[in-house]
Motif scaffolding. Structure first.
Motif, short mmCIF file in Angstrom:
data_model
loop_
_atom_site.label_atom_id
_atom_site.label_comp_id
_atom_site.label_asym_id
_atom_site.label_seq_id
_atom_site.Cartn_x
_atom_site.Cartn_y
_atom_site.Cartn_z
N ILE A 197 0.95 -7.97 -1.37
CA ILE A 197 -0.65 -8.15 -0.47
C ILE A 197 -0.05 -8.61 0.69
O ILE A 197 -0.67 -8.29 1.83
CB ILE A 197 -1.27 -8.87 -1.24
CG1 ILE A 197 -1.94 -8.11 -2.67
CG2 ILE A 197 -2.67 -8.91 -0.55
CD1 ILE A 197 -2.33 -6.58 -2.38
N HIS A 210 -9.56 -10.43 -6.94
CA HIS A 210 -8.54 -9.15 -7.14
C HIS A 210 -7.18 -9.82 -7.78
O HIS A 210 -6.57 -10.41 -6.85
CB HIS A 210 -8.57 -8.56 -5.79
CG HIS A 210 -9.74 -8.07 -5.46
ND1 HIS A 210 -10.43 -7.17 -6.01
CD2 HIS A 210 -10.55 -8.53 -4.44
CE1 HIS A 210 -11.87 -6.87 -5.21
NE2 HIS A 210 -11.84 -7.70 -4.46
N ASP A 263 -1.50 -5.87 2.89
CA ASP A 263 -3.02 -5.99 3.49
C ASP A 263 -3.04 -7.30 4.12
O ASP A 263 -3.98 -7.11 5.35
CB ASP A 263 -3.77 -6.43 2.07
CG ASP A 263 -5.20 -6.26 2.28
OD1 ASP A 263 -5.80 -5.31 2.74
OD2 ASP A 263 -5.76 -7.21 1.94
N SER A 264 -2.41 -8.34 3.97
CA SER A 264 -2.68 -9.59 5.07
C SER A 264 -2.22 -9.17 6.32
O SER A 264 -2.94 -9.47 7.09
CB SER A 264 -1.84 -10.82 4.48
OG SER A 264 -2.32 -10.94 2.84
N TYR A 274 1.26 -0.94 -8.94
CA TYR A 274 0.26 -0.21 -8.07
C TYR A 274 0.38 1.12 -8.21
O TYR A 274 -0.74 1.86 -8.15
CB TYR A 274 0.22 -0.72 -6.71
CG TYR A 274 -0.96 -0.44 -5.78
CD1 TYR A 274 -2.21 -0.67 -6.15
CD2 TYR A 274 -0.69 0.64 -4.79
CE1 TYR A 274 -3.13 -0.27 -5.17
CE2 TYR A 274 -1.49 1.09 -4.05
CZ TYR A 274 -2.95 0.73 -4.22
OH TYR A 274 -4.01 1.18 -3.32
N ASP A 280 -13.92 -13.26 -3.21
CA ASP A 280 -13.03 -12.10 -2.81
C ASP A 280 -11.41 -12.46 -2.71
O ASP A 280 -10.60 -12.06 -2.05
CB ASP A 280 -13.20 -11.56 -1.48
CG ASP A 280 -13.32 -10.19 -1.39
OD1 ASP A 280 -13.01 -9.51 -2.52
OD2 ASP A 280 -13.93 -9.33 -0.55
N TRP A 337 -3.27 -9.51 -8.90
CA TRP A 337 -2.24 -8.72 -8.72
C TRP A 337 -1.15 -8.85 -9.61
O TRP A 337 0.04 -8.24 -9.70
CB TRP A 337 -1.88 -8.79 -7.21
CG TRP A 337 -3.09 -8.14 -6.21
CD1 TRP A 337 -3.85 -9.09 -5.58
CD2 TRP A 337 -3.38 -6.81 -6.13
NE1 TRP A 337 -4.68 -8.23 -5.01
CE2 TRP A 337 -4.34 -6.89 -5.00
CE3 TRP A 337 -2.68 -5.78 -6.19
CZ2 TRP A 337 -4.94 -5.78 -4.81
CZ3 TRP A 337 -3.26 -4.46 -6.01
CH2 TRP A 337 -4.02 -4.48 -5.36
N ILE A 396 -7.15 -10.61 -1.75
CA ILE A 396 -6.91 -9.91 -0.70
C ILE A 396 -6.99 -10.42 0.69
O ILE A 396 -7.51 -11.55 0.81
CB ILE A 396 -7.77 -8.58 -0.79
CG1 ILE A 396 -9.36 -8.96 -0.51
CG2 ILE A 396 -7.57 -7.62 -1.82
CD1 ILE A 396 -10.29 -7.88 -0.51
N GLN A 398 -4.59 -6.67 7.89
CA GLN A 398 -5.90 -7.18 8.15
C GLN A 398 -5.76 -8.08 9.81
O GLN A 398 -6.54 -8.18 10.75
CB GLN A 398 -6.51 -8.04 7.30
CG GLN A 398 -7.31 -7.19 6.19
CD GLN A 398 -8.19 -7.98 5.16
OE1 GLN A 398 -8.82 -8.69 5.82
NE2 GLN A 398 -8.34 -7.64 4.01
N TRP A 421 -11.35 -5.02 -9.26
CA TRP A 421 -10.68 -4.08 -9.10
C TRP A 421 -9.77 -3.63 -9.83
O TRP A 421 -8.50 -3.82 -9.97
CB TRP A 421 -9.82 -4.32 -7.50
CG TRP A 421 -8.93 -3.08 -6.90
CD1 TRP A 421 -8.97 -1.83 -7.36
CD2 TRP A 421 -8.33 -3.18 -5.65
NE1 TRP A 421 -8.00 -1.23 -6.32
CE2 TRP A 421 -7.94 -1.89 -5.38
CE3 TRP A 421 -8.53 -4.35 -4.58
CZ2 TRP A 421 -7.17 -1.65 -4.08
CZ3 TRP A 421 -7.84 -4.00 -3.32
CH2 TRP A 421 -7.17 -2.94 -3.09
#
Length: 477
Positions: free
Chosen positions: A307, A109, A311-312, A469, A359, A111, A362, A315, A131
């Motif tokens: 991210i 993915h 996201d990091s 984004y 992956d 960015w 992300i 998660q 993505w």
């Protein structure tokens, strides 16, 4: 009335300042990634070389061609022989070194453009972005037009989901006609593949498959829980993603070996789809559970700042909170990861092509660096070093016809190559920090590759990333 006008004027000024600031931030990022811009005419034949005295790992078979020469012209391998006489060409003496096809990460993915340099610094010379957003079409155009130094770049369109709401970042399809229109549109706009995702119902999925065949565009499937797992074994679906999805769907969250054997048999019978395990992405859940300081670690300095901040962090907090409520979660996740290794081994044994995907981009899975961990997991699963290398070279290149020109060292193949000091058939860690990377015949030495890493370290492009984004949310919905 005057007060209202003043407020309106103030709002307009604020919006104007904000827009100008955004433009400035995006412009700064463009300037900061100029190190990737191809310097055309800097010197003649900058994609033509003669490599001498090199030990070749061709990946056409489990062998080493000792002390050979390789002639690259205009980015293509022209000749491989004991002796090649060519005048007026730059020579790379690779005495006692090893030449391997460039690695391919089939599940990433992307960015920002800084990440392109991170992949190259780790010997990754082609990536499949899963993505898709408008910014990826611009990257693809610049790569194909030889404007920037980058791995060969392939991308799906936006993720296709079904009628139920799954997230702002997914394209919610409500009927088959809408699905058909999206497939046609993505092909026309230049996306390479279609990505199917959670929530696709049978009628919509059927339409996506049907139109993909008509439009001659491959499908990459993140399995949909709205259809049976076996539904994804279709000749239009070229790869199925994620080992954890086997456990979550056909195994119903149980580490059931007997049920797994049924899935393995289905793969063996299908003969259509490759499998991308993305073991690193899942294992990083375990890493977050055992390392409370992972968000501040050295490796996270290479993650896109947007991210990392969203996201990091999300998660990490999710799994940290889970651990507080359930202390057994650490063992549970580790046990499932170990079961993933069994899945890889069994699929390999029945002849299913395993293709390396990490992956990356992300969570806490770092672009470029993650491929070495992924390959190490395949080794741990029981594959030989040669079989492991196949997952990131020849297996990957055979997945889609548009990628068939790479993955092996043969005459006529694109010169995506890596030079290492040691033999990766003896030790896979030899692939880390290659001394030289060739991308479409263009030579990058270790100093250049180290510079790519340094430029990406702690980069300040959060706002620019957010703007891209936001563009996706506005124009792809």
């Amino acid at each position: 009335m005057k007060i209202a006008k003043r407020i309106l004027k103030f709002i307009i000024i604020v919006i104007g300042i904000l827009l100008i600031s955004i433009v400035i931030m995006v412009f700064i990022e463009v300037q900061n990634t100029k190190y990737l811009k191809v310097k055309k005419n800097a010197f003649a034949n900058n994609d033509s070389y003669l490599i001498t005295n090199v030990n070749i790992i061709p990946m056409t078979q489990d062998t080493i061609l000792v002390d050979k020469m390789v002639y690259i012209k205009d980015g293509i391998i022209q000749k491989i022989a004991d002796r090649i006489e060519i005048k007026g060409i730059e020579i790379l003496n690779a005495k006692n070194k090893y030449l391997t096809p460039g690695l391919i990460d089939m599940h990433v993915h992307v960015w920002d453009r800084y990440e392109l340099g991170l992949y190259l610094s780790n010997g990754v010379t082609a990536i499949r972005n899963l993505w898709g957003m408008p910014m990826h079409l611009r990257i693809k155009e610049d790569v194909n037009n030889d404007e920037i130094i980058s791995p060969l770049f392939f991308t799906t369109g936006p993720k296709l989901t079904g009628p139920e709401f799954i997230g702002d970042d997914n394209l919610q399809l409500t009927n088959p006609n809408e699905a058909r229109e999206k497939v046609v549109s993505y092909k026309k706009r230049g996306y390479d593949f279609i990505k199917t995702y959670y929530g696709l119902t049978e009628d919509i999925f059927d339409t996506v498959i049907e139109q993909a065949a008509i439009s001659n565009i491959d499908i990459v499937a993140h399995p949909s829980q709205k259809v049976s797992y076996s539904y994804h074994f279709n000749q239009q679906v070229k790869s199925i993603e994620h080992a954890e999805e086997i456990i979550q769907q056909p195994l119903n969250y149980r580490l059931d070996t007997l049920k797994l054997n049924e899935v393995i048999n289905s793969f063996e019978k299908s003969k259509h789809s490759a499998f991308s395990p993305t073991l690193t992405g899942y294992n990083n859940i375990y890493q977050m559970l055992i390392d409370d300081e992972i968000l501040e670690s050295e490796k996270l300095q290479f993650m896109n700042p947007l991210i990392k901040k969203t996201d990091s962090k999300a998660q990490f907090e999710r799994w940290d909170n889970t651990k507080l409520k359930d202390s057994t979660i650490v063992k549970t996740i580790k046990k499932q990861h170990d079961f993933h290794l069994k899945i890889v081994k069994k699929l390999h044994e029945v002849g299913t092509p395993i293709i390396c995907g990490t992956d990356a981009g992300i969570g806490v899975t770092i672009p470029g660096f993650s491929i070495h961990q992924e390959l190490a997991f395949y080794k741990e699963a029981g594959l030989s070093n040669y079989e492991v290398l196949r997952t990131a070279t020849v297996n990957a290149s055979k997945t889609h016809s548009i990628m068939n020109n790479m993955g092996t060292i043969e005459v006529g193949k694109v010169a995506n190559l890596i030079v290492t000091d040691n033999n990766p058939l003896l030790n896979l860690s030899a692939l880390q920090n290659p001394t030289t990377v060739f991308i479409k015949g263009r030579k990058l030495n270790r100093d250049s590759l180290d510079n790519f890493e340094e430029k990406a370290r702690n980069r300040k492009n959060l706002i620019a990333s957010a703007v891209r984004y936001l563009e996706n949310l506005i124009f792809e919905k």
